[in-house]
Design a protein around this motif. Sequence first.
Motif, short mmCIF file in Angstrom:
data_model
loop_
_atom_site.label_atom_id
_atom_site.label_comp_id
_atom_site.label_asym_id
_atom_site.label_seq_id
_atom_site.Cartn_x
_atom_site.Cartn_y
_atom_site.Cartn_z
N ALA A 240 0.83 -1.22 0.00
CA ALA A 240 0.00 0.00 0.00
C ALA A 240 0.85 1.26 0.00
N TYR A 241 2.03 1.18 0.57
CA TYR A 241 2.89 2.37 0.64
C TYR A 241 3.25 2.89 -0.75
N GLY A 242 3.19 1.98 -1.72
CA GLY A 242 3.54 2.38 -3.09
C GLY A 242 2.65 3.51 -3.57
N LEU A 243 1.37 3.49 -3.12
CA LEU A 243 0.42 4.51 -3.55
C LEU A 243 0.84 5.90 -3.08
N ASN A 244 1.65 5.94 -2.00
CA ASN A 244 2.11 7.24 -1.51
C ASN A 244 3.23 7.82 -2.38
N LEU A 245 3.79 6.97 -3.21
CA LEU A 245 4.89 7.44 -4.05
C LEU A 245 4.38 8.22 -5.26
#
Lengths: 340, 290, 131
Positions: free
Chosen positions: A142-147
Amino acid sequence: MFEKGLWFQNYKQSKFIIWILLVLFVLQMPLQAILSLETWTERAEQAAETDEYVYEVQAWDINQIFSQGMFTVFVAVALVLLASLLIGLERNTRRNDFTFSLPYKRSTLFYAKWALGVTVITGFFALNYIPSYIIIHQSEFAYGLNLVSSLEIFWAPLLGYIFFYTFALLIGAITGEMVSQVVLTFLLGFLPLILLTLFQEFMQVHDFFFFSIGSQPRFITYLTPFYYTIGEMGEMIGIFLAVLFTIICTLGGAALYERNKIEYNGEFLIFKQLNPVFIVILTIIIALFGGLIVSSLAPWGANALRIISYWIGFSTFLLFALLLIRRLIIMNITFSGKPT
Amino acid sequence: MEVKHISKVIHHQTILADIEFEVIPGNIVGIVGRNGAGKTTLLRSMAGILKPTKGDITIDGQSIFLKPSLKAQTIFVPDSSEALKNYSTKELIYLYKSIYPHFDQQYLEALMNRFSLEPINKIGNYSKGMKALFTLIVAFATKAKYILLDEPTDGLDVIIKKQILQILIEEVADKDVAVIISSHRLDELEFMANDVILIKDGRVDSHYELDSMKELYKKIQLVFETELPEEIAENTYVLEQTGRVSTVLIPRDSTAVEELISSYHPLLYEELSMSLEDYFIAKLGGDDNV
Amino acid sequence: MYFHIDPKSSIPLYEQIVNQVKDLTIRGLLHPGEKLPSVRELSSKMVINPNTVSKAYQELERMGLLVTVQGKGTFIADKTENTVTQREKDKLYKEMRKTTIDCIYAGLSKEEIITWINDCFSGKEGKEDGS
């Protein structure tokens, strides 16, 4: 714009490609999201096994799913086909007689086509975007979406598709039939890029520079409609231009469609006064392209030879272009004979 | 509906030149001309499909090009139903219903029953005659006031042809509609149209009301000692000439022409019965008529 | 109801219908009070312009041969009311006189001519005119 008869008619003549578009979006977003998760998990496991580093999803990986990559090109192609089924194919058949005899303004007919396409794009895009986003959001990556920003993965592709589709409709308003519409949409969709490449090559061969070549200037990207479909516009200015160009193409397309002379259906262009413009552009492109091709056969070191071969290619293709253009001007493609 | 001095130039070629006439509901107007005379172009202009280079088409005094909603009062039936061949009857009804607010589905169904037209999945699968019947019925069901028919009976068998013409006549008798039919066959229109517009090379060659026609001309068979004197040929419409026998058309009340003929002492001077077709042939050019 | 139209005839179409209604009535094939087909029906059957039929009906009505009852239809009049003007009578007299003279020159006897006239009144089969 909201006449349901027109919606039904437009849907009826383009439903094939509309459903293909849905399939493309499904493949691009939810399916790719699921498969990517698999891949990422695998990579993460491998990385963990070798113990050397921790695998991390990059912005690029996320963009591949939402706004970049091979599928966006397919979507762009599908959008051009959709526009050409709605305008170009109608011109090739007798259907145009039917639509133009209806009690609507021609601009209303155009807006109805535009509205159908935009609804389809927006609907299908959102329909696939949301589950894909959730899938990733629920995963360990999910952290990828913050990129990435929502501009990059939602607004830029969506508005980019809408602009490109509108652009294809605009081209449909000036071309006389389906093939011309498709070909011209792609040609003009790449035109700034094509011209840049061809002139650069021209200058390189002659070792004579009007302007320095290095990386591609950003304004060329902004002016090239095709770039809007492949996730190149994930920034405010790109979004702004996409909206601006969409408005221009919609209003311009409607105005041109209103002035449509459908007696020229089946021919290359509807507006005969545009013929010289396209002849010049096409001739230059083809000739320069000929130079580029032939000169590339010559060895790199032999400058004089390269220049000679450039001009040989240039003139051969020029001749070819002139012949082709003569055919273009006299062509007439209608499927059921021209009514007398 | 008024056709106001329309001209149409396509590829620098004049297809229609200064055409003017008026269509009044309750009439059947025939537009007659040889193939390529510009009949279809005229009808397509009247339907608002083509914009005339000059002139205008008006309904109730307003231009259909400036106010396209007026076109709800007109419907164009092309000579092929190609455009909507992929529709099912049900879809087509839906389409027309949503475009023409007064679409009369009951009428449509009643007529489909009368001619035993079954609903179908693809209109393209109807036989040629059924397609023609169906499109005509649909056109009338829209309740449009001006029905534009392009060669409605071309290539159909006699029975269908008669059925089509009958529907048409009943519509005109029942309702305040005008039917505008183009045809290259005058014999079909002869008793149907009360107004015939003859088009030649994109111009209105003549425009007459049917009943007055026969009172204007007569057909005469002439036999002379030698061939037909040139002076007579110049002053009459020669319909046919075989050897010394010729058939000509002369104005009914022209004593000048009759005196001219008798001055050559014909061996035979006999009035024959005349059809409109004779007139058509005379006007549009002899035996080589297509 | 049959009407025959002769496309080649120089008699205008509506007049052909008028003549045939007259003929059929005189010959007793159409009875007073009998309903005629409506304009719509007749024009559709004959595939001719409705205006032509209605023009013929109007003409017949003017002559008093037909009566139209609003909402019910068109009927053969009870008896041929004399609505002919003096001028028309004069015209008919002249025609009759010309025909009679022609008959005399053709060698017909007075009796023969009178028999023909009587035939017309009694509605016997005569040579159909009007076409």
